[in-house]
Scaffold this active site. Structure first.
Site, PDB file in Angstrom:
ATOM      1  N   PRO A  93      -3.506  -2.324   0.196  1.00  0.00           N
ATOM      2  CA  PRO A  93      -4.700  -2.717   1.055  1.00  0.00           C
ATOM      3  C   PRO A  93      -4.499  -3.512   2.361  1.00  0.00           C
ATOM      4  CG  PRO A  93      -5.252  -2.754  -1.152  1.00  0.00           C
ATOM      5  CD  PRO A  93      -3.775  -2.657  -1.064  1.00  0.00           C
ATOM      6  N   GLU A 120      -4.268  -5.687  -9.538  1.00  0.00           N
ATOM      7  CA  GLU A 120      -4.757  -6.503  -8.597  1.00  0.00           C
ATOM      8  C   GLU A 120      -3.719  -6.712  -7.471  1.00  0.00           C
ATOM      9  OE1 GLU A 120      -7.714  -7.649  -7.786  1.00  0.00           O
ATOM     10  OE2 GLU A 120      -8.236  -6.202  -9.186  1.00  0.00           O
ATOM     11  N   ARG A 158       3.324  17.608   7.410  1.00  0.00           N
ATOM     12  CA  ARG A 158       2.950  18.767   8.536  1.00  0.00           C
ATOM     13  C   ARG A 158       3.576  18.433   9.809  1.00  0.00           C
ATOM     14  NH1 ARG A 158      -0.688  17.373  11.733  1.00  0.00           N
ATOM     15  NH2 ARG A 158      -1.591  19.414  12.177  1.00  0.00           N
ATOM     16  N   ASP A 173      -2.850  18.533  18.252  1.00  0.00           N
ATOM     17  CA  ASP A 173      -3.899  18.137  17.317  1.00  0.00           C
ATOM     18  C   ASP A 173      -4.908  17.104  18.057  1.00  0.00           C
ATOM     19  OD1 ASP A 173      -2.870  19.303  15.237  1.00  0.00           O
ATOM     20  OD2 ASP A 173      -1.836  17.423  14.197  1.00  0.00           O
TER      21      ASP A 173
HETATM   22  C1  9D3 Z   1     -10.311  -8.308  -6.030  1.00  0.00           C
HETATM   23  C2  9D3 Z   1      -9.408  -7.513  -4.827  1.00  0.00           C
HETATM   24  N1  9D3 Z   1      -9.193  -6.187  -4.845  1.00  0.00           N
HETATM   25  C3  9D3 Z   1     -10.362  -5.387  -4.827  1.00  0.00           C
HETATM   26  C4  9D3 Z   1     -10.767  -5.625  -3.193  1.00  0.00           C
HETATM   27  C5  9D3 Z   1      -7.928  -5.945  -4.368  1.00  0.00           C
HETATM   28  C6  9D3 Z   1      -7.457  -4.653  -4.565  1.00  0.00           C
HETATM   29  C7  9D3 Z   1      -6.472  -4.377  -5.376  1.00  0.00           C
HETATM   30  C8  9D3 Z   1      -5.738  -3.307  -5.598  1.00  0.00           C
HETATM   31  C9  9D3 Z   1      -8.098  -3.382  -4.238  1.00  0.00           C
HETATM   32  C10 9D3 Z   1      -7.531  -2.241  -4.181  1.00  0.00           C
HETATM   33  C11 9D3 Z   1      -6.414  -2.269  -4.941  1.00  0.00           C
HETATM   34  C12 9D3 Z   1      -5.735  -0.712  -4.849  1.00  0.00           C
HETATM   35  N2  9D3 Z   1      -5.412  -0.088  -3.494  1.00  0.00           N
HETATM   36  C13 9D3 Z   1      -4.480   0.105  -3.277  1.00  0.00           C
HETATM   37  O1  9D3 Z   1      -3.505   0.069  -3.979  1.00  0.00           O
HETATM   38  C14 9D3 Z   1      -4.110   0.752  -1.889  1.00  0.00           C
HETATM   39  C15 9D3 Z   1      -5.507   1.055  -0.935  1.00  0.00           C
HETATM   40  C16 9D3 Z   1      -6.824   0.842  -0.954  1.00  0.00           C
HETATM   41  O2  9D3 Z   1      -7.428   0.449  -1.953  1.00  0.00           O
HETATM   42  N3  9D3 Z   1      -7.284   1.369   0.321  1.00  0.00           N
HETATM   43  C17 9D3 Z   1      -6.742   1.659   1.382  1.00  0.00           C
HETATM   44  N4  9D3 Z   1      -5.302   1.962   1.465  1.00  0.00           N
HETATM   45  C18 9D3 Z   1      -4.581   1.766   0.263  1.00  0.00           C
HETATM   46  S1  9D3 Z   1      -3.054   1.845  -0.006  1.00  0.00           S
HETATM   47  C19 9D3 Z   1      -3.024   1.308  -1.517  1.00  0.00           C
END
Ligand code: 9D3
Length: 239
Positions: A93, A120, A158, A173
């Protein structure tokens, strides 16, 4: 293109990579995707890959050692196969947001190791020492990196020359150019009338120049209405 994926949930990739254009590209030898179970790189008898966060708090953190051992093992297999040094991408994230330009940039790397995070998060020392790039697929919360890896592989595959037929070629695209991109307008097929709704008359006219101009206008209108950020206005989000 060679893609190795490190994950705690290999089953999640069965469906997406077996269906779709990705499987055809695999059959045609244009992309080679392998899935690697992180747990196999755990060193204790419970195959532990996560632990409590230092400093306290909810949830678990993925340990650096199994991740590092997995990446090093896959880099070695790449070297043994005379492949270029893989670029290590962590789906996270906190990463750079995926768009068409990021996908095109990654395509230039002929060999990728994708690391799917869970819980986490991932011990920062693994990221500092082994990860070349962190990628997010957008501002929403997933349960882990796996769906993001599937999306990234789809977007990359792709773009590989030869994967798409000539009718759907990547350069034309909506987002073919990262800027200057626009949305496609409405499209229609038979029948001419369906549940009282008619296909726009102009599309039946046979006047190619007028059809082209109409499509161009529709694309412009739709982009302005739905994605003003693509038209050059600031992105104010989904308000
Ligand atoms: C309490 C904080 N967590 C929630 C906001 C942090 C958190 C940890 C792990 C939130 C999501 C995740 C798992 N997500 C991913 O590994 C992830 C992800 C995503 O959640 N959104 C957009 N792209 C990606 S790439 C990997």
């Amino acid at each position: 293109m060679r893609i190795r994926i490190i994950t705690l949930f290999p089953e999640m990739f069965d469906g997406p990579f077996r269906a779709s254009i990705v499987s055809r590209a695999t059959r045609d030898g244009l992309v080679d995707i392998t899935i690697h179970q992180l747990r196999e790189y755990a060193t204790d008898r419970h195959h532990t890959v996560d632990d409590d966060p230092y400093g306290g708090g909810a949830g678990m953190v993925m340990m650096a050692a199994p991740l590092a051992d997995a990446v090093e093992d896959l880099k070695k297999s790449a070297r043994d196969a005379n492949e270029p040094d893989p670029t290590v991408v962590l789906l996270s994230p906190q990463g750079r947001r995926l768009d068409q330009r990021v996908a095109a940039d990654l395509l230039a790397h002929d060999s990728l190791i994708l690391v799917c995070g869970h819980y986490e998060g991932v011990d920062e020392r693994f990221i500092e020492s082994m990860v070349d790039e962190e990628i997010s697929i957008g501002d929403y919360v997933l349960t882990g990196g796996e769906p993001a890896a599937i999306v990234l592989v789809d977007a990359l595959t792709r773009l590989i020359p030869g994967v798409l037929g000539s009718e759907d070629s990547a350069p034309s695209d909506s987002f073919g150019s990262a800027l200057g991109g626009r949305l496609q307008g409405p499209v229609y097929t038979r029948p001419r009338e369906w549940r009282g709704r008619e296909v726009p008359e102009i599309l039946l006219s046979g006047d190619h120049a007028r059809v082209e101009r109409w499509r161009d206008e529709q694309a412009e209108i739709r982009t302005r209405d739905r994605r003003p950020d693509l038209s050059g206005s600031p992105d104010l989000g989904n308000r």
